[in-house]
Design a protein around this motif. Structure first.
Motif, PDB file in Angstrom:
ATOM      1  N   VAL A   3     -24.565  50.767  15.772  1.00  0.00           N
ATOM      2  CA  VAL A   3     -23.973  49.884  16.771  1.00  0.00           C
ATOM      3  C   VAL A   3     -22.462  49.864  16.573  1.00  0.00           C
ATOM      4  O   VAL A   3     -21.966  49.272  15.611  1.00  0.00           O
ATOM      5  CB  VAL A   3     -24.527  48.455  16.665  1.00  0.00           C
ATOM      6  N   GLN A   5     -18.745  48.731  16.568  1.00  0.00           N
ATOM      7  CA  GLN A   5     -18.158  47.396  16.572  1.00  0.00           C
ATOM      8  C   GLN A   5     -17.111  47.247  17.671  1.00  0.00           C
ATOM      9  O   GLN A   5     -16.808  46.151  18.120  1.00  0.00           O
ATOM     10  CB  GLN A   5     -17.524  47.100  15.200  1.00  0.00           C
ATOM     11  N   GLU A 172     -34.123  45.251  22.047  1.00  0.00           N
ATOM     12  CA  GLU A 172     -32.953  44.406  21.837  1.00  0.00           C
ATOM     13  C   GLU A 172     -33.254  42.916  21.996  1.00  0.00           C
ATOM     14  O   GLU A 172     -32.340  42.093  21.877  1.00  0.00           O
ATOM     15  CB  GLU A 172     -31.855  44.793  22.829  1.00  0.00           C
ATOM     16  N   ILE A 175     -31.389  39.768  20.191  1.00  0.00           N
ATOM     17  CA  ILE A 175     -30.167  40.196  19.509  1.00  0.00           C
ATOM     18  C   ILE A 175     -28.964  39.846  20.374  1.00  0.00           C
ATOM     19  O   ILE A 175     -28.920  40.188  21.554  1.00  0.00           O
ATOM     20  CB  ILE A 175     -30.193  41.709  19.233  1.00  0.00           C
ATOM     21  N   LYS A 176     -28.005  39.153  19.796  1.00  0.00           N
ATOM     22  CA  LYS A 176     -26.797  38.754  20.510  1.00  0.00           C
ATOM     23  C   LYS A 176     -25.643  39.678  20.118  1.00  0.00           C
ATOM     24  O   LYS A 176     -25.360  39.857  18.928  1.00  0.00           O
ATOM     25  CB  LYS A 176     -26.429  37.304  20.189  1.00  0.00           C
ATOM     26  N   ARG A 177     -24.996  40.262  21.127  1.00  0.00           N
ATOM     27  CA  ARG A 177     -23.859  41.146  20.880  1.00  0.00           C
ATOM     28  C   ARG A 177     -22.781  40.842  21.912  1.00  0.00           C
ATOM     29  O   ARG A 177     -23.065  40.253  22.969  1.00  0.00           O
ATOM     30  CB  ARG A 177     -24.267  42.608  21.025  1.00  0.00           C
ATOM     31  N   ILE A 181     -20.374  45.695  24.164  1.00  0.00           N
ATOM     32  CA  ILE A 181     -21.258  46.488  23.311  1.00  0.00           C
ATOM     33  C   ILE A 181     -22.665  46.520  23.896  1.00  0.00           C
ATOM     34  O   ILE A 181     -23.328  47.565  23.904  1.00  0.00           O
ATOM     35  CB  ILE A 181     -21.271  45.929  21.880  1.00  0.00           C
ATOM     36  N   THR A 182     -23.130  45.381  24.400  1.00  0.00           N
ATOM     37  CA  THR A 182     -24.450  45.330  25.022  1.00  0.00           C
ATOM     38  C   THR A 182     -24.548  46.325  26.176  1.00  0.00           C
ATOM     39  O   THR A 182     -25.537  47.063  26.305  1.00  0.00           O
ATOM     40  CB  THR A 182     -24.751  43.906  25.530  1.00  0.00           C
ATOM     41  N   GLU A 261     -19.582  49.764  10.504  1.00  0.00           N
ATOM     42  CA  GLU A 261     -19.599  48.427   9.907  1.00  0.00           C
ATOM     43  C   GLU A 261     -18.499  48.240   8.871  1.00  0.00           C
ATOM     44  O   GLU A 261     -17.940  47.153   8.736  1.00  0.00           O
ATOM     45  CB  GLU A 261     -20.961  48.180   9.240  1.00  0.00           C
TER      46      GLU A 261
END
Length: 276
Positions: A3, A5, A172, A175-177, A181-182, A261
């Motif tokens: 994912v 950032q 998903e 999951i909070k993004r 990004i989502t 990350e």
């Protein structure tokens, strides 16, 4: 799945396409301003893309490396046809052909992340003379396997029965993004070839262990993982490193995707091997 950032393209990273004799790949590339110490090909994992490595490309270039990340066949911005070769050997041949087009015939450093580690192992066994080194990041010796936390067989069953967007949304759930990004993750997942997704997923379920073949090539090898990596077990990674005659290097402040990350920590952990 890695994912990113952020989706910002750092200074010095070229966004382009490179056509080898096998496939035209979407790539991100960063080359040093001065003398080139070496070349690096970075192979992304399951449902991933070149963006999973973008943050570390300028860091590698700053240390003299011509660093190239690409979308594998049928992934994100690299197209794939339903009847293309999506075997591990096919993906490995794609990697080798791309490296020859981009870097010439000189040996290059090869890093594989997660599923990409299986591809990188196959490429090394296929053409050990082209591998200046092999780095395995957050990957393991063969199949990851199906499990309640990674129900890969459910993904296989859903392909062709549900739209890719629906499969992605189910994965998903909860999951909070950040919104950007989502949206990117949804676009990336739905852009991939269904045939490529099915083949990659099946490989994660049943890929053979070829670590002894890798060891017999004599290619220098590095093994690393994020300190909170949640894919292959720590024990499996440690045993893989032992069989390769090395040890696992831990990347702090990272899980399964250290390049996005904790990019600086990954470079600190990996660079001593690259320049040794």
């Amino acid at each position: 799945m890695s994912v990113p950032q952020t989706l910002a393209i750092p200074d010095g990273v070229e966004v382009t396409r490179i056509a080898s004799e096998r496939c035209e790949h979407a790539v991100h590339r960063a080359a040093p301003a001065g003398e080139v110490r070496g070349s690096i090909l970075l192979v992304h994992g399951w449902t991933g893309s070149k963006e999973d490595f973008t943050p570390i490309l300028p860091l590698l270039a700053a240390h003299g490396f011509d660093a190239l990340a690409y979308d594998q066949r049928g992934q994100y911005e690299t197209p794939g046809e339903p009847d293309d070769d999506y075997s591990l050997d096919g993906f490995a041949q794609d990697a080798l052909a791309l490296a020859e087009t981009a870097f010439g015939t000189a040996p290059f450093h090869l890093l594989g992340h997660s599923f990409g580690g299986l591809v990188a192992q196959q490429a090394t066994v296929t053409a050990p003379e082209l591998a200046a080194s092999l780095s395995l990041l957050c990957t393991g010796p063969g199949a990851l396997g199906d499990s309640p936390t990674r129900p890969l067989k459910h993904v296989i069953a859903a392909i062709g029965q549900l739209p890719l967007l629906k499969i992605h949304q189910l994965r998903e759930q909860g999951i909070k993004r950040p919104a950007q990004i989502t949206a990117f993750l949804a676009r990336r997942f739905t852009s991939q070839s269904q045939a490529a997704l099915a083949a990659m997923t099946q490989a994660l379920i049943d890929a053979p262990d070829i670590i002894d073949d890798v060891a017999r090539t004599g290619v220098r090898t590095w093994v690393g993982r994020g300190e909170d990596d949640d894919a292959w077990s720590f024990e499996a990674q440690e045993e893989m490193a032992r069989r390769l005659g090395t040890h696992v290097v831990i990347v702090p402040d990272a899980g399964h995707s250290p390049a996005v990350e904790s990019p600086g920590a990954l470079i600190d952990a990996w660079l001593p091997f690259l320049i040794s």
